[in-house]
Design an enzyme around this catalytic site. Structure first.
Site, PDB file in Angstrom:
ATOM      1  N   ARG A   1       1.167  -0.897  -0.307  1.00  0.00           N
ATOM      2  CA  ARG A   1       0.101  -0.036  -0.271  1.00  0.00           C
ATOM      3  C   ARG A   1       1.051   1.170   0.108  1.00  0.00           C
ATOM      4  NH1 ARG A   1      -0.468   4.952   2.952  1.00  0.00           N
ATOM      5  NH2 ARG A   1       0.008   3.519   4.213  1.00  0.00           N
ATOM      6  N   ASP A   2       1.514   1.527   1.129  1.00  0.00           N
ATOM      7  CA  ASP A   2       2.025   2.807   1.042  1.00  0.00           C
ATOM      8  C   ASP A   2       3.635   2.644  -0.030  1.00  0.00           C
ATOM      9  OD1 ASP A   2       3.087   5.567   2.042  1.00  0.00           O
ATOM     10  OD2 ASP A   2       4.015   4.548   4.201  1.00  0.00           O
ATOM     11  N   HIS A  48       6.302   4.862  12.776  1.00  0.00           N
ATOM     12  CA  HIS A  48       6.665   4.511  11.477  1.00  0.00           C
ATOM     13  C   HIS A  48       6.679   5.835  10.478  1.00  0.00           C
ATOM     14  CE1 HIS A  48       3.705   3.624   7.129  1.00  0.00           C
ATOM     15  NE2 HIS A  48       4.917   4.701   7.132  1.00  0.00           N
ATOM     16  N   HIS A  72      10.090   7.182   8.526  1.00  0.00           N
ATOM     17  CA  HIS A  72      10.357   7.598   7.287  1.00  0.00           C
ATOM     18  C   HIS A  72      12.511   7.489   6.914  1.00  0.00           C
ATOM     19  CE1 HIS A  72       6.985   8.066   4.477  1.00  0.00           C
ATOM     20  NE2 HIS A  72       6.276   7.082   5.518  1.00  0.00           N
ATOM     21  N   CYS A  86       4.392   9.840   0.610  1.00  0.00           N
ATOM     22  CA  CYS A  86       3.934  10.471   0.807  1.00  0.00           C
ATOM     23  C   CYS A  86       3.324  11.124  -0.431  1.00  0.00           C
ATOM     24  CB  CYS A  86       3.837  11.226   2.031  1.00  0.00           C
ATOM     25  SG  CYS A  86       1.975  11.976   2.687  1.00  0.00           S
ATOM     26  N   ASN A 116      10.042   4.515   2.652  1.00  0.00           N
ATOM     27  CA  ASN A 116      10.041   4.610   4.426  1.00  0.00           C
ATOM     28  C   ASN A 116      11.267   3.154   4.930  1.00  0.00           C
ATOM     29  OD1 ASN A 116       6.964   4.077   5.261  1.00  0.00           O
ATOM     30  ND2 ASN A 116       6.583   3.930   3.092  1.00  0.00           N
TER      31      ASN A 116
END
Length: 312
Positions: free
Chosen positions: A24-25, A217, A219, A250, A259
């Site tokens: 997803r991300d 989470h 980055h 993002c 990430n």
């Protein structure tokens, strides 16, 4: 070496849950459309490598994230493995309707810790975002779904700069009070440092939030993701978000790079003697395969080292 020497740390959890966000991300910001067949194989390979939480897709409007326009098809065709959770992101009630129709059991909503990012990402003010989320969370819990709340820009905002700790805690508490069962605290642009991580987590616990409900989470924009993760583990966090191969970013914050790479996380956890259930060799093979699908090398240092693509 194919694995680090294990030297157990002190004051660290014995088991960490890796919340894999690569499908997803990791893929949401790709300019070239990734075929649904590739996404399905990616998810299956990740599950085969031992990952037990795979964030599969997002039910945002296709106009905003075209890469995930195939969410309905992907979940309809997804071969769910026993013991693996496949959470999805939903932005609003319409997204929840779509998610429910595909039989999901776990959703996540994504809030902002700052006014500017709330408006850019959600087209809502900081307060208005909760009005949008409340019926989503209430309905989802009534349907028996587990609900996670993401909080973006917890450690810094490219438009507003520093973000007060109490502002982040306030947003997180409102999501928990609404019915979210877990909070993922996001360093969306990768500017956090270990002391900042410890201070924010301490602020949450001081406000009465159990650290067991918190995830992180990170980055890796400034190379701090692993050190920040270690600080979080030392503070009692046991759920860490990461992306296979270090994919991701993002779409609403240009300064957000990839990430934390799942392989880099696994290498560190292995060295610390922390259990996680992931087969590193199988995971590296998966990310090497996905890098081939995307037509560029993986940014993960561990993938590059173990696959023989590290240069220097």
């Amino acid at each position: 070496m194919r694995a680090p020497q294990r030297v157990a740390g002190t004051g660290l959890p014995g088991l960490v849950t890796i919340w894999e966000v690569g499908a997803r991300d990791g893929l949401q910001n790709e300019a070239t459309t990734v075929p649904v067949e590739v996404k399905l194989e990616f998810l299956d390979r990740l599950a085969g490598a031992g990952l037990r939480v795979l964030e599969a897709t997002s039910f945002v409007h296709p106009r905003w994230v075209p890469q995930l326009a195939d969410a309905d098809e992907l979940l309809t065709r997804l071969g769910r493995r026993p013991g693996v959770r496949y959470p999805v992101l939903v932005p609003n009630e319409r997204g929840l309707d779509r998610a429910l129709s595909t039989g999901v059991e776990h959703i996540a909503i994504f809030a902002a810790a700052t006014e500017t990012f709330a408006r850019r990402n959600l087209n809502r003010s900081l307060d208005e975002q909760f009005t949008m989320f409340e019926p989503v969370v209430t309905r989802a819990r009534a349907e028996g779904l587990a609900v996670r709340g993401y909080v973006s820009m917890c450690f810094g905002d490219p438009w507003e700069g520093n973000v007060p700790l109490d502002q982040v805690v306030s947003v997180g508490r409102r999501l928990l009070d609404m019915g979210c069962q877990q909070l993922s605290l996001g360093d969306t642009i990768g500017v956090g440092t270990p002391g900042h991580v410890r201070s924010l987590l301490s602020s949450f616990t001081t406000a009465g939030v159990n650290v067991d409900t918190l995830a992180v989470h990170f980055h890796d924009t400034y190379g701090q993701a692993l050190s920040n993760t270690l600080a979080a583990l030392e503070s009692g966090v046991t759920t860490v978000d990461s992306s296979a191969g270090g994919l991701g970013g993002c779409p609403y914050a240009r300064s957000a790079t990839g990430n934390l790479a799942t392989e880099d996380l696994v290498w560190m956890l292995d060295g610390l003697g922390i259990e996680h259930g992931v087969d590193l060799e199988a995971l590296v093979a998966t990310s090497t395969w996905m890098a081939g699908q995307l037509g560029r090398p993986s940014p993960s240092r561990v993938v590059r080292a173990l696959s023989g693509t590290e240069s220097g």
